[in-house]
Design an enzyme around this catalytic site. Structure first.
Site, PDB file in Angstrom:
ATOM      1  N   ASN A 151       0.826  -1.209   0.000  1.00  0.00           N
ATOM      2  CA  ASN A 151       0.000   0.000   0.000  1.00  0.00           C
ATOM      3  C   ASN A 151       0.862   1.261   0.000  1.00  0.00           C
ATOM      4  O   ASN A 151       0.604   2.222  -0.734  1.00  0.00           O
ATOM      5  CB  ASN A 151      -0.910   0.023   1.228  1.00  0.00           C
ATOM      6  CG  ASN A 151      -2.097  -0.904   1.116  1.00  0.00           C
ATOM      7  OD1 ASN A 151      -2.387  -1.436   0.052  1.00  0.00           O
ATOM      8  ND2 ASN A 151      -2.803  -1.096   2.222  1.00  0.00           N
ATOM      9  N   ARG A 160     -11.165  -4.121 -14.077  1.00  0.00           N
ATOM     10  CA  ARG A 160     -10.072  -5.027 -13.714  1.00  0.00           C
ATOM     11  C   ARG A 160     -10.635  -6.445 -13.743  1.00  0.00           C
ATOM     12  O   ARG A 160     -11.735  -6.683 -13.271  1.00  0.00           O
ATOM     13  CB  ARG A 160      -9.531  -4.747 -12.304  1.00  0.00           C
ATOM     14  CG  ARG A 160      -9.045  -3.332 -12.058  1.00  0.00           C
ATOM     15  CD  ARG A 160      -8.482  -3.203 -10.640  1.00  0.00           C
ATOM     16  NE  ARG A 160      -8.357  -1.826 -10.226  1.00  0.00           N
ATOM     17  CZ  ARG A 160      -7.298  -1.047 -10.468  1.00  0.00           C
ATOM     18  NH1 ARG A 160      -6.282  -1.531 -11.165  1.00  0.00           N
ATOM     19  NH2 ARG A 160      -7.256   0.203 -10.031  1.00  0.00           N
ATOM     20  N   ARG A 215      -5.475   1.927 -13.234  1.00  0.00           N
ATOM     21  CA  ARG A 215      -4.112   2.098 -12.751  1.00  0.00           C
ATOM     22  C   ARG A 215      -3.461   0.775 -12.340  1.00  0.00           C
ATOM     23  O   ARG A 215      -4.019  -0.003 -11.575  1.00  0.00           O
ATOM     24  CB  ARG A 215      -4.095   3.064 -11.560  1.00  0.00           C
ATOM     25  CG  ARG A 215      -2.709   3.336 -11.009  1.00  0.00           C
ATOM     26  CD  ARG A 215      -2.792   4.315  -9.866  1.00  0.00           C
ATOM     27  NE  ARG A 215      -3.085   5.663 -10.342  1.00  0.00           N
ATOM     28  CZ  ARG A 215      -3.803   6.557  -9.676  1.00  0.00           C
ATOM     29  NH1 ARG A 215      -4.339   6.224  -8.515  1.00  0.00           N
ATOM     30  NH2 ARG A 215      -4.002   7.764 -10.156  1.00  0.00           N
ATOM     31  N   HIS A 260     -15.620   3.386 -14.927  1.00  0.00           N
ATOM     32  CA  HIS A 260     -15.428   2.642 -13.687  1.00  0.00           C
ATOM     33  C   HIS A 260     -16.689   1.884 -13.276  1.00  0.00           C
ATOM     34  O   HIS A 260     -16.646   1.067 -12.352  1.00  0.00           O
ATOM     35  CB  HIS A 260     -15.003   3.621 -12.581  1.00  0.00           C
ATOM     36  CG  HIS A 260     -14.559   2.962 -11.319  1.00  0.00           C
ATOM     37  ND1 HIS A 260     -15.284   3.019 -10.144  1.00  0.00           N
ATOM     38  CD2 HIS A 260     -13.461   2.226 -11.026  1.00  0.00           C
ATOM     39  CE1 HIS A 260     -14.650   2.360  -9.197  1.00  0.00           C
ATOM     40  NE2 HIS A 260     -13.543   1.870  -9.692  1.00  0.00           N
ATOM     41  N   TYR A 291     -12.810  -9.488  -1.641  1.00  0.00           N
ATOM     42  CA  TYR A 291     -13.395  -8.155  -1.586  1.00  0.00           C
ATOM     43  C   TYR A 291     -14.874  -8.270  -1.243  1.00  0.00           C
ATOM     44  O   TYR A 291     -15.591  -9.079  -1.826  1.00  0.00           O
ATOM     45  CB  TYR A 291     -13.275  -7.440  -2.942  1.00  0.00           C
ATOM     46  CG  TYR A 291     -11.935  -6.832  -3.250  1.00  0.00           C
ATOM     47  CD1 TYR A 291     -10.754  -7.395  -2.764  1.00  0.00           C
ATOM     48  CD2 TYR A 291     -11.828  -5.706  -4.056  1.00  0.00           C
ATOM     49  CE1 TYR A 291      -9.524  -6.840  -3.066  1.00  0.00           C
ATOM     50  CE2 TYR A 291     -10.606  -5.145  -4.366  1.00  0.00           C
ATOM     51  CZ  TYR A 291      -9.453  -5.722  -3.870  1.00  0.00           C
ATOM     52  OH  TYR A 291      -8.238  -5.172  -4.168  1.00  0.00           O
ATOM     53  N   ARG A 310     -13.940   2.827   4.520  1.00  0.00           N
ATOM     54  CA  ARG A 310     -12.775   1.947   4.670  1.00  0.00           C
ATOM     55  C   ARG A 310     -11.476   2.740   4.735  1.00  0.00           C
ATOM     56  O   ARG A 310     -10.617   2.485   5.560  1.00  0.00           O
ATOM     57  CB  ARG A 310     -12.696   0.958   3.501  1.00  0.00           C
ATOM     58  CG  ARG A 310     -11.430   0.095   3.530  1.00  0.00           C
ATOM     59  CD  ARG A 310     -11.476  -0.991   2.491  1.00  0.00           C
ATOM     60  NE  ARG A 310     -11.557  -0.469   1.135  1.00  0.00           N
ATOM     61  CZ  ARG A 310     -10.502  -0.183   0.366  1.00  0.00           C
ATOM     62  NH1 ARG A 310      -9.276  -0.348   0.833  1.00  0.00           N
ATOM     63  NH2 ARG A 310     -10.661   0.279  -0.867  1.00  0.00           N
ATOM     64  N   HIS A 331     -15.441  -3.120   0.353  1.00  0.00           N
ATOM     65  CA  HIS A 331     -15.320  -2.441  -0.932  1.00  0.00           C
ATOM     66  C   HIS A 331     -16.639  -1.898  -1.463  1.00  0.00           C
ATOM     67  O   HIS A 331     -16.655  -1.092  -2.397  1.00  0.00           O
ATOM     68  CB  HIS A 331     -14.721  -3.434  -1.946  1.00  0.00           C
ATOM     69  CG  HIS A 331     -14.310  -2.826  -3.247  1.00  0.00           C
ATOM     70  ND1 HIS A 331     -15.010  -3.021  -4.427  1.00  0.00           N
ATOM     71  CD2 HIS A 331     -13.263  -2.024  -3.566  1.00  0.00           C
ATOM     72  CE1 HIS A 331     -14.404  -2.381  -5.402  1.00  0.00           C
ATOM     73  NE2 HIS A 331     -13.343  -1.754  -4.922  1.00  0.00           N
TER      74      HIS A 331
END
Length: 690
Positions: free
Chosen positions: A58, A379, A409, A439, A473, A569, A597
């Site tokens: 991270n 993704r 990204r 997205h 997730y 979160r 998430h």
């Protein structure tokens, strides 16, 4: 409504100037909560090791993107005062201070807590001097066989300039002396990234790879004297900048930018605290760094590599196995018949992703009555059954449209690969809008029913179409054959793949056109309801809360007396519990086995709850620079379930972290962990949705 930091309406300017927390420090405090889990002795040991690895990874990304962005804006002279009131130089200094503290805490948890605990379980991570002679001999043989052939020592002299140091690579800085000339030279040895981060000296005894290389440096520099050697690691700016307005081909432009990414400027250098001043000065000079970019920590560096230790086959030191429920859509029911009868709300990973979302796409690909499949991909995993199903559908003659966001990204290269594979199979692949990332998480299946009519089946989710992350997730997804949702999703796909200015939807809020305004109008409605004596309550769950307009609307609601529950979160720029500003707002964060998430936005609406789920976090990039969707959940049982999640999360018995007005988080050790509770009760949902 587009908002940039520092530009607010007249009403908002009447609120206190210091009402926003700094987003960069807030993110670092999120990573501090991850570190808190690594230090929690009640968690399984190898899961604590994994949290140490996650913390390190991270932080790498934080420097590659956020710190690099700050440094870039300062260098180009376009830096503005942030919403929290800090000048960029002050912010960069504060960010560096907190990051230094956390990196030292991280090293201390590893050294003082994790290493002794691992040793008790007969798993040891040692340095070279701690190994037995027989282990050293075996590792030296391994070095000759597997490591030596791939090493390239690079010396610096008038004929050899200082070498390029790639981002996130681990290196040894070596000083050698020529015994004939007495000349001292600097050399760099890159630690091969494709070899294991920790080598096994003997069963369950590991040593960092760089220690083995350091011990064998005389073999790389024969005939010289090794004076000293030190490990170091640099972090570079790895954010991408593609000018889509002038790019003749976005795919090709992005591929070129990916090649340039590895040459971004250095924003951090990590060194072991034993490094000599002479070697450090040389590295700082050659890399163009000042003291603030230097991070001295006890070794070893690059503890992101601890993920390999966390993966050891020691099940008794990990979370117990968990099998998701298939009760939402059992194998023996027809998915299309089920959705014609009622909506299905799935909650991953508690509900199986494989037997719900994957199954929708796979069944659609195999069903001869399905005419078209449209899907967004942000993704996905390298071996995704969804990709295979889309290819099968295209090869079967169905119309398949895939909106691939190749600018996701750090997944850009993988997304380019999948885009080309889908195109080669006959899928229509588009890349969304110039200047916007796509997205949203949408799938649309168009099916001809037995009576000749066409019906649309949709999935709208909060998470990516990624079978691997769906196991770790936490996300929601709505599967529905509702005609209004089908019409909305069709219109949105037409908007994504064609050219239409129609931005009016029945059951969707869509960024960048209507999402921020839609949420603010509903916040204001709760405010007015409270003033009129009607029931009001605002409940938000998201990954990040940064957008100033949304926050100010929540402040105004709190000033009117509306209860506001925020379950976040990561980043939160809102200050809760400030007298006269946010007294009715409480902010909580829950971390654990699964990464929280999902995004949920719920409004009491005078006793007729209005609940929305979708892809959008409350950040400028989501609301202004991305295509995001929220869908309104209509089923009363589903709404009650989602609101019940908030009641559980906000209960005084629930384990969580509480945010204070000054931006610090306090751990609250309740008797209930929401994720454990949901795993135990995962079979609650029946086929009819009750």
């Amino acid at each position: 409504m587009s908002v940039e930091a520092g530009h607010f309406s007249e009403i908002e300017d009447q609120l206190p100037e210091d009402r926003f927390l700094d987003r960069e420090e807030s993110w670092l405090r999120f990573n501090e909560r991850v570190l808190d889990l690594a230090g929690d002795p009640t968690l399984p040991l190898l899961e604590r090791v994994r949290f140490l690895s996650i913390f390190a990874s991270n932080l790498d990304e934080f420097f590659m993107v956020r710190v690099a962005g700050l440094a870039r804006r300062m260098a180009t002279g376009i830096a503005l005062q942030t919403a929290s009131g800090q000048q960029p130089r002050e912010l960069l200094a504060r960010t560096s201070e907190v990051a230094h503290e956390l990196m030292l805490q991280h090293a201390a948890v590893f050294r003082d807590d994790i290493l002794p605990a691992l040793a008790k379980e007969r798993i040891e991570i040692l340095r070279w001097d701690e190994l037995a002679d027989t282990e050293k001999e075996e590792l030296n043989r391994l070095f000759r066989r597997r490591v030596y052939p791939v090493l390239t020592p690079l010396v610096v002299d008038p004929a050899h300039p200082f070498p390029y140091i790639s981002g996130l690579s681990l290196n040894l800085a070596v000083l050698v002396r020529d015994p004939e000339t007495e000349e001292t030279l600097f050399a760099r040895v890159k630690v091969p990234p494709l070899l294991p981060r920790f080598l096994e000296a003997s069963p369950s005894r590991f040593v960092p790879l760089e220690d083995v290389i350091a011990e064998n440096l005389p073999q790389l520099f024969t005939g010289t004297e090794i004076i000293e050697h030190h490990a170091f690691r640099v972090t570079r700016n790895q954010d991408l900048e593609v000018d889509e307005d002038i790019a003749e081909n976005l795919l090709q432009a992005l591929e070129r930018e990916l090649l340039r990414r590895r040459f971004g400027p250095v924003v951090r250098i990590e060194v072991e605290e034993s490094i000599s001043p002479e070697v450090l000065d040389l590295l700082m000079t050659e890399l163009g760094l000042d003291e603030g970019a230097v991070y001295r920590v006890p070794g070893p560096l690059d503890l992101g590599g601890l993920s390999a230790i966390a993966d050891l086959d020691r099940s008794e030191l990990k979370y117990p196995p968990f099998v998701p429920s298939e009760a939402a859509l059992p194998h023996d029911v027809n998915i299309f018949a089920t959705l014609r009868d009622h909506d299905v709300l799935v909650h991953h990973p508690y509900d199986s992703f494989t037997t719900s979302v994957e199954r929708l796409i796979e069944d659609a690909a195999a069903d001869p009555q399905v005419l078209a499949i449209k899907q967004t991909l942000y993704r996905t995993s390298g071996d995704s059954p969804i990709i295979d199903a889309l290819i099968d559908a295209a090869e079967a003659g169905k119309q398949v449209v895939v909106v691939v966001e190749i600018k996701a990204r750090f997944d850009e290269r993988a997304n380019i690969t999948w885009a080309r594979k889908l195109e080669q199979a006959g899928c229509h692949v588009v890349y969304g809008f110039v200047g916007l990332k796509t997205h949203c998480k949408l799938a649309l299946v168009v099916r001809e029913e037995n009576d000749g009519s066409l019906r649309r089946y949709c999935h709208i989710g909060t998470g990516n179409y990624n079978p691997k992350t769906a196991r770790i997730y936490e996300d929601y997804g709505l599967l529905t054959a509702d005609a209004q949702v089908g019409e909305d999703v069709t219109d949105l796909f037409n908007h994504l793949t064609g050219y239409t200015r129609d931005t009016e939807y029945h059951r969707l809020l869509v960024a960048p056109d209507s999402l921020r305004g839609g949420l603010v109008s509903r916040i204001d409605r709760e405010t007015e309801n409270h003033r009129q004596g009607r029931s009001s309550h605002i409940r938000f769950k998201c990954n990040s809360l940064v957008d100033e307009v949304i926050i100010d609307a929540l402040y105004r609601a709190s000033q009117a007396g509306v209860p506001v529950d925020v379950w976040v979160r990561g980043i939160c720029a809102l200050r809760p519990g400030v007298t006269g500003l946010s007294e009715t707002i409480q902010v909580r964060s829950i971390l654990g086995r699964f990464l929280e998430h999902s995004r949920i936005y719920a409004f009491e609406n005078d006793g007729d709850p209005e609940v929305w789920i979708g892809s959008a976090d409350l950040m400028h990039r989501n609301l202004d620079r991305r295509v995001e969707t929220l869908v309104r959940v209509r089923d009363q049982g589903h709404c009650a379930d989602l609101i019940g999640r908030f009641d559980l999360a906000m209960g005084m018995d629930t384990q969580c972290w509480l945010l204070g007005a000054e931006g610090r988080w306090t751990r609250h050790d309740g008797s209930v962990h929401i994720q454990t509770h949901l795993m135990r009760t995962r079979r609650w949902r029946t086929v009819d949705g009750s």
